[in-house]
Design an enzyme around this catalytic site. Structure first.
Site, PDB file in Angstrom:
ATOM      1  N   GLY A  11       0.818  -1.205   0.000  1.00  0.00           N
ATOM      2  CA  GLY A  11       0.000   0.000   0.000  1.00  0.00           C
ATOM      3  C   GLY A  11       0.853   1.256   0.000  1.00  0.00           C
ATOM      4  N   GLN A  12       0.212   2.428  -0.100  1.00  0.00           N
ATOM      5  CA  GLN A  12       0.990   3.661  -0.209  1.00  0.00           C
ATOM      6  C   GLN A  12       1.771   3.970   1.062  1.00  0.00           C
ATOM      7  OE1 GLN A  12      -1.105   7.337  -0.907  1.00  0.00           O
ATOM      8  NE2 GLN A  12      -2.895   6.752   0.273  1.00  0.00           N
ATOM      9  N   ILE A  38      -4.648 -11.285   6.663  1.00  0.00           N
ATOM     10  CA  ILE A  38      -4.795 -10.968   8.084  1.00  0.00           C
ATOM     11  C   ILE A  38      -6.193 -11.298   8.612  1.00  0.00           C
ATOM     12  CG2 ILE A  38      -3.015  -9.179   8.003  1.00  0.00           C
ATOM     13  CD1 ILE A  38      -5.308  -7.102   8.192  1.00  0.00           C
ATOM     14  N   ALA A  61      -5.367  -2.122   5.131  1.00  0.00           N
ATOM     15  CA  ALA A  61      -6.691  -1.540   5.347  1.00  0.00           C
ATOM     16  C   ALA A  61      -7.517  -1.636   4.073  1.00  0.00           C
ATOM     17  CB  ALA A  61      -6.575  -0.073   5.762  1.00  0.00           C
ATOM     18  N   TYR A  62      -8.815  -1.704   4.266  1.00  0.00           N
ATOM     19  CA  TYR A  62      -9.767  -1.557   3.168  1.00  0.00           C
ATOM     20  C   TYR A  62     -10.113  -0.078   3.127  1.00  0.00           C
ATOM     21  CZ  TYR A  62     -13.943  -2.290   0.268  1.00  0.00           C
ATOM     22  OH  TYR A  62     -14.875  -2.252  -0.740  1.00  0.00           O
ATOM     23  N   THR A 102      -8.046   6.119  11.493  1.00  0.00           N
ATOM     24  CA  THR A 102      -8.538   7.172  10.613  1.00  0.00           C
ATOM     25  C   THR A 102      -9.217   8.321  11.350  1.00  0.00           C
ATOM     26  OG1 THR A 102     -10.091   7.596   8.779  1.00  0.00           O
ATOM     27  CG2 THR A 102     -10.696   5.898  10.331  1.00  0.00           C
ATOM     28  N   ASP A 103      -9.211   9.477  10.704  1.00  0.00           N
ATOM     29  CA  ASP A 103      -9.940  10.640  11.217  1.00  0.00           C
ATOM     30  C   ASP A 103     -11.449  10.473  11.070  1.00  0.00           C
ATOM     31  OD1 ASP A 103      -9.582  10.757   8.377  1.00  0.00           O
ATOM     32  OD2 ASP A 103     -10.255  12.833   8.401  1.00  0.00           O
ATOM     33  N   TYR A 126     -16.740   2.378   6.277  1.00  0.00           N
ATOM     34  CA  TYR A 126     -15.292   2.462   6.450  1.00  0.00           C
ATOM     35  C   TYR A 126     -14.953   2.935   7.859  1.00  0.00           C
ATOM     36  CZ  TYR A 126     -10.604   4.460   6.217  1.00  0.00           C
ATOM     37  OH  TYR A 126      -9.294   4.788   6.494  1.00  0.00           O
ATOM     38  N   LYS A 130     -13.206   0.732  10.963  1.00  0.00           N
ATOM     39  CA  LYS A 130     -11.944   1.171  11.557  1.00  0.00           C
ATOM     40  C   LYS A 130     -12.109   1.385  13.057  1.00  0.00           C
ATOM     41  CE  LYS A 130      -8.555   2.112   9.619  1.00  0.00           C
ATOM     42  NZ  LYS A 130      -7.347   1.283   9.326  1.00  0.00           N
TER      43      LYS A 130
END
Length: 292
Positions: A11-12, A38, A61-62, A102-103, A126, A130
């Site tokens: 991922g990034q 995972i 993460a998705y 995440t925010d 999402y 999370k």
């Protein structure tokens, strides 16, 4: 040197993390989904049993926010069940866990910079998954550092910065929501500071586990962010014509998932604990815009 299990390695953030950790001398067991599922309890258990892992960094993460509204089970498996299984093994073997959240957990209609003590709420799958992932980690009793990050962009993978650049190449105008306020965050900055935390865990008497906000500064709305991205892309010669960025709202845009209108975060706790200053996201725009 300690062995780090890095999930989401393609991922990034994961690609940046792998580079940072290797440069710092860590041994890295870098796993993408094809290497390690995972969400598979047996795979996770077998890996921990067969490998002497010293630290887990979960960047898997998705992240397809709108698609998650239709793929709820898959989103839950990756964002909630995965962290739960990792945390279970971490407590079993007394291994610290660094996890990226995440925010979007701050969709609580509060118009201010959010702190880690604020009430959490979310209105999309999402964000919900999370938040479950966070709770499962807390309930496990393992040693954890949870970093709530926001609007991540970087050189690798897909992100908002690259999307705006690519759209601007073929369009004369773009509609971008103006009622989302938050903090763009560089994947490289996040990876470098996770590497800093990893070093502290092994080289000091580390006792600063907990939940932290982590983002770059300053806060900005999506529409203004898009304008800056396109202006910078033009100066780099990546866009060769005028592109007007028009204002719209989430409701008018019609995205399937509801995002927070204001998810700005205060990183005072992170800055004071780790004696660092949060970075300016504009510093990382050029390298992202120039990447594939």
């Amino acid at each position: 040197m300690p062995l780090v299990l890095l999930t989401g390695a393609k991922g990034q953030v994961g690609l940046e993390l792998n580079q940072v950790l290797l440069e710092q001398g860590f041994k890295v067991l870098a796993c993408s989904h094809s290497d390690l599922d995972i969400t598979n309890e047996q795979e996770i258990s077998s890996l921990f049993e067969s490998s002497k892992i010293d630290l887990v960094i979960n960047s898997a993460a998705y992240t397809a926010v709108d698609k998650a509204e239709d793929e709820k089970e898959l989103c839950y498996a990756v964002n909630a069940l995965g962290p739960k299984l990792l945390a279970r093994e971490c407590i079993k073997y007394d291994i610290p866990l660094i996890h990226i959240s995440t925010d979007y957990v701050y969709d609580n209609n509060t118009q201010k910079e959010h702190t880690e003590n604020d009430e959490v709420a979310t209105h999309c799958e999402y964000g919900r998954t999370k938040l479950f992932g966070e709770r499962f980690i807390l309930e496990s009793g393992c040693k954890y550092v949870i970093l709530r990050s926001s609007w991540i962009f970087g050189r690798y993978g897909k992100n908002f910065v690259k999307a705006m650049r690519n759209l601007a190449k073929t369009r004369d105008s773009l509609k971008v929501v103006a009622d989302e306020l938050g903090n763009p965050t560089s994947a490289r900055a996040l990876a470098e500071d996770i590497g800093m935390i990893a070093n502290l865990i092994f080289k000091t008497d580390f006792d600063d586990f907990g939940i932290y906000n982590y983002c770059c500064t300053p806060a900005i709305n999506r529409n203004d962010f898009a304008k800056i991205i396109i202006d910078r892309a033009a100066k780099l010669g990546l866009v060769d014509h005028r592109v007007d960025v028009l204002m719209t709202t989430q409701k008018e845009f019609g995205a399937k998932a509801q995002r927070p209108n204001d998810s700005r975060m205060s990183c005072d706790k992170f800055e004071k604990t780790f004696n660092v200053k949060m970075r300016d996201w504009s510093y990382y725009l050029d390298e992202t815009l120039s990447a594939e």
